[in-house]
Scaffold this active site. Structure first.
Site, PDB file in Angstrom:
ATOM      1  N   ARG A 109      -0.992  -8.516  -2.164  1.00 28.00           N
ATOM      2  CA  ARG A 109      -0.586  -7.127  -1.709  1.00 28.00           C
ATOM      3  C   ARG A 109      -1.079  -6.868  -0.630  1.00 28.00           C
ATOM      4  O   ARG A 109      -0.416  -6.033   0.533  1.00 28.00           O
ATOM      5  CB  ARG A 109      -0.924  -6.021  -2.731  1.00 28.00           C
ATOM      6  CG  ARG A 109       0.258  -6.194  -4.052  1.00 28.00           C
ATOM      7  CD  ARG A 109      -0.604  -5.607  -5.423  1.00 28.00           C
ATOM      8  NE  ARG A 109      -0.560  -4.069  -5.083  1.00 28.00           N
ATOM      9  CZ  ARG A 109      -1.287  -3.210  -5.896  1.00 28.00           C
ATOM     10  NH1 ARG A 109      -1.904  -3.677  -6.860  1.00 28.00           N
ATOM     11  NH2 ARG A 109      -1.287  -1.893  -5.640  1.00 28.00           N
ATOM     12  N   LYS A 151      -3.203   6.838  -2.146  1.00 31.06           N
ATOM     13  CA  LYS A 151      -1.692   7.621  -1.579  1.00 31.06           C
ATOM     14  C   LYS A 151      -1.101   8.533  -2.944  1.00 31.06           C
ATOM     15  O   LYS A 151      -0.685   9.687  -2.984  1.00 31.06           O
ATOM     16  CB  LYS A 151      -0.561   7.039  -1.167  1.00 31.06           C
ATOM     17  CG  LYS A 151      -0.861   6.014  -0.074  1.00 31.06           C
ATOM     18  CD  LYS A 151       0.097   4.962   0.320  1.00 31.06           C
ATOM     19  CE  LYS A 151       0.470   3.836  -0.649  1.00 31.06           C
ATOM     20  NZ  LYS A 151      -0.750   2.833  -0.908  1.00 31.06           N
ATOM     21  N   ARG A 170      -8.433   1.603 -11.898  1.00 29.53           N
ATOM     22  CA  ARG A 170      -7.109   2.235 -11.902  1.00 29.53           C
ATOM     23  C   ARG A 170      -6.755   2.332 -13.190  1.00 29.53           C
ATOM     24  O   ARG A 170      -6.532   1.290 -13.956  1.00 29.53           O
ATOM     25  CB  ARG A 170      -6.139   2.013 -10.851  1.00 29.53           C
ATOM     26  CG  ARG A 170      -4.914   2.916 -11.285  1.00 29.53           C
ATOM     27  CD  ARG A 170      -3.968   2.908 -10.139  1.00 29.53           C
ATOM     28  NE  ARG A 170      -3.486   1.547  -9.725  1.00 29.53           N
ATOM     29  CZ  ARG A 170      -2.822   1.346  -8.603  1.00 29.53           C
ATOM     30  NH1 ARG A 170      -2.574   2.469  -7.878  1.00 29.53           N
ATOM     31  NH2 ARG A 170      -2.650   0.191  -8.074  1.00 29.53           N
ATOM     32  N   ARG A 183       8.063   0.871   3.950  1.00 27.52           N
ATOM     33  CA  ARG A 183       6.988  -0.194   4.068  1.00 27.52           C
ATOM     34  C   ARG A 183       7.227  -1.457   5.237  1.00 27.52           C
ATOM     35  O   ARG A 183       6.210  -2.178   5.001  1.00 27.52           O
ATOM     36  CB  ARG A 183       6.914  -0.981   2.615  1.00 27.52           C
ATOM     37  CG  ARG A 183       5.545  -0.797   2.011  1.00 27.52           C
ATOM     38  CD  ARG A 183       5.853  -1.409   0.447  1.00 27.52           C
ATOM     39  NE  ARG A 183       4.593  -1.625  -0.309  1.00 27.52           N
ATOM     40  CZ  ARG A 183       4.162  -0.652  -1.235  1.00 27.52           C
ATOM     41  NH1 ARG A 183       4.982   0.266  -1.439  1.00 27.52           N
ATOM     42  NH2 ARG A 183       3.167  -1.022  -1.823  1.00 27.52           N
ATOM     43  N   ARG A 207      -2.341  -1.616 -14.509  1.00 28.03           N
ATOM     44  CA  ARG A 207      -1.061  -2.101 -13.749  1.00 28.03           C
ATOM     45  C   ARG A 207      -1.350  -3.722 -13.848  1.00 28.03           C
ATOM     46  O   ARG A 207      -2.203  -3.925 -13.262  1.00 28.03           O
ATOM     47  CB  ARG A 207      -0.733  -1.497 -12.558  1.00 28.03           C
ATOM     48  CG  ARG A 207       0.016  -0.360 -12.507  1.00 28.03           C
ATOM     49  CD  ARG A 207       0.256   0.438 -11.216  1.00 28.03           C
ATOM     50  NE  ARG A 207       0.229  -0.425 -10.121  1.00 28.03           N
ATOM     51  CZ  ARG A 207       0.726   0.248  -8.856  1.00 28.03           C
ATOM     52  NH1 ARG A 207       0.703   1.319  -8.949  1.00 28.03           N
ATOM     53  NH2 ARG A 207       0.907  -0.647  -7.939  1.00 28.03           N
TER      54      ARG A 207
END
Ligand code: AP5
Length: 266
Positions: free
Chosen positions: A220, A58, A176, A137, A209
């Protein structure tokens, strides 16, 4: 000769406008903060929500849509991560609790998220449009967002829902890297920076992260299935949902996104 010069200046101006990275200060800092680059949009401002599992891409798509279409990326996760740089004494109890939820991979309580978004509702009124990334969310957040839109006389154009099998998502999260200054997103294999560890946009450090650790990723994904996936139906019933397959390169997915928006006249 003069005409060619004018054309080349115009081309450079358009390029500068369409690739400029807004610093998003009004969103990230809240309060009276102003963005350093004024909001701009190419044509009609887009007002979009980006939906999808953690790591589906996203943020990457929001960056591309922002560069090419001008709306600003409003990520709730980025606001919470920015709060990390506050020293302990400056963090309210709600923000301290939110950061602890994030570290574990859990959702931040709705009240905390909604208060934070309400404090920044001028970004939703921004004349450049917006790309809501990571918000709403939960159904409670979506209902509250509907009320914010109604209070401000704003219509949402569409909700882009990105879909990808979970094993591919986990691979995206594992590689990432994020800029600690401007929050630009990279991937060590599929979207590397020109100099390893250094952001192409601002020269900041690229970091991993904390919630990309495997145990936090599992939490998550469970939170997504339980609380966020039902939002696809919520927006489908309102005729706003556009499903976008998230296979392929970021460019290919962006092209798919742009085509879907164009087909709807957005
Ligand atoms: P948030 O920051 O919103 O994170 P997220 O939803 O978990 O999504 P991510 O940012 O992890 O992934 P993304 O889909 O943006 O993927 P990206 O583009 O980076 O939220 C973090 C936490 O904050 C939550 O867990 C929660 O605690 C809290 N929170 C935030 N908002 C909240 C809310 N509203 N309510 C409650 N709690 C909230 O891409 C991932 C990687 O893949 C990158 O490395 C990228 O380069 C790579 N990649 C992207 N596209 C491609 C592609 N096409 N091919 C190959 N690689 C790709």
């Amino acid at each position: 000769m003069r005409r060619r010069l004018a054309d080349s200046i115009t081309a450079r101006l358009i390029k500068a406008m369409t690739t400029a990275q807004n610093d998003r200060a009004a969103w990230l800092k809240g309060g009276d903060a102003q963005c350093s680059i004024p909001a701009c949009s190419t044509g009609t401002p887009r007002r979009l929500v980006l939906l999808g599992a953690p790591g589906v891409g996203k943020g990457t798509q929001a960056e591309l849509i922002h560069e090419r279409m001008g709306a600003c990326q409003l990520s709730t996760g980025d606001v919470f991560r920015a709060a990390k740089s506050l020293c302990e004494g400056e963090r309210s109890p709600a923000i301290a609790a939110a950061l602890e939820c994030m570290r574990r991979g859990e959702l931040v309580p709705d009240n905390t998220v909604l208060q934070m978004v309400r404090e920044r509702s001028k970004c939703v009124r921004c004349q450049g449009g917006f790309l809501l990334d990571g918000f709403p969310r939960t159904v409670a957040q979506a209902e509250a967002l509907d009320r914010i839109f109604a209070e401000n006389d704003i219509q949402l154009d569409a909700v882009l829902s990105y879909d990808l099998p979970i094993e591919k998502i986990v691979a995206r999260l594992g590689g990432r890297r994020t800029c600690d200054k401007c929050k630009a997103v990279y991937h060590i294999e599929t979207r590397p920076s020109q100099t390893p560890g250094v952001c192409d946009h601002c020269g900041g450090n690229l970091i991993q992260r904390e919630d990309d650790r495997p145990e936090a990723v599992r939490v998550r994904m469970e939170a997504y299935e339980r609380s966020t996936a039902p939002l696809a139906d919520y927006y489908r019933r309102r005729g706003l949902l556009i499903s976008v397959p998230a296979e392929g390169s970021p460019e290919e997915i962006f092209e798919r996104t742009a085509r879907s928006l164009e087909q709807r006249g957005i």
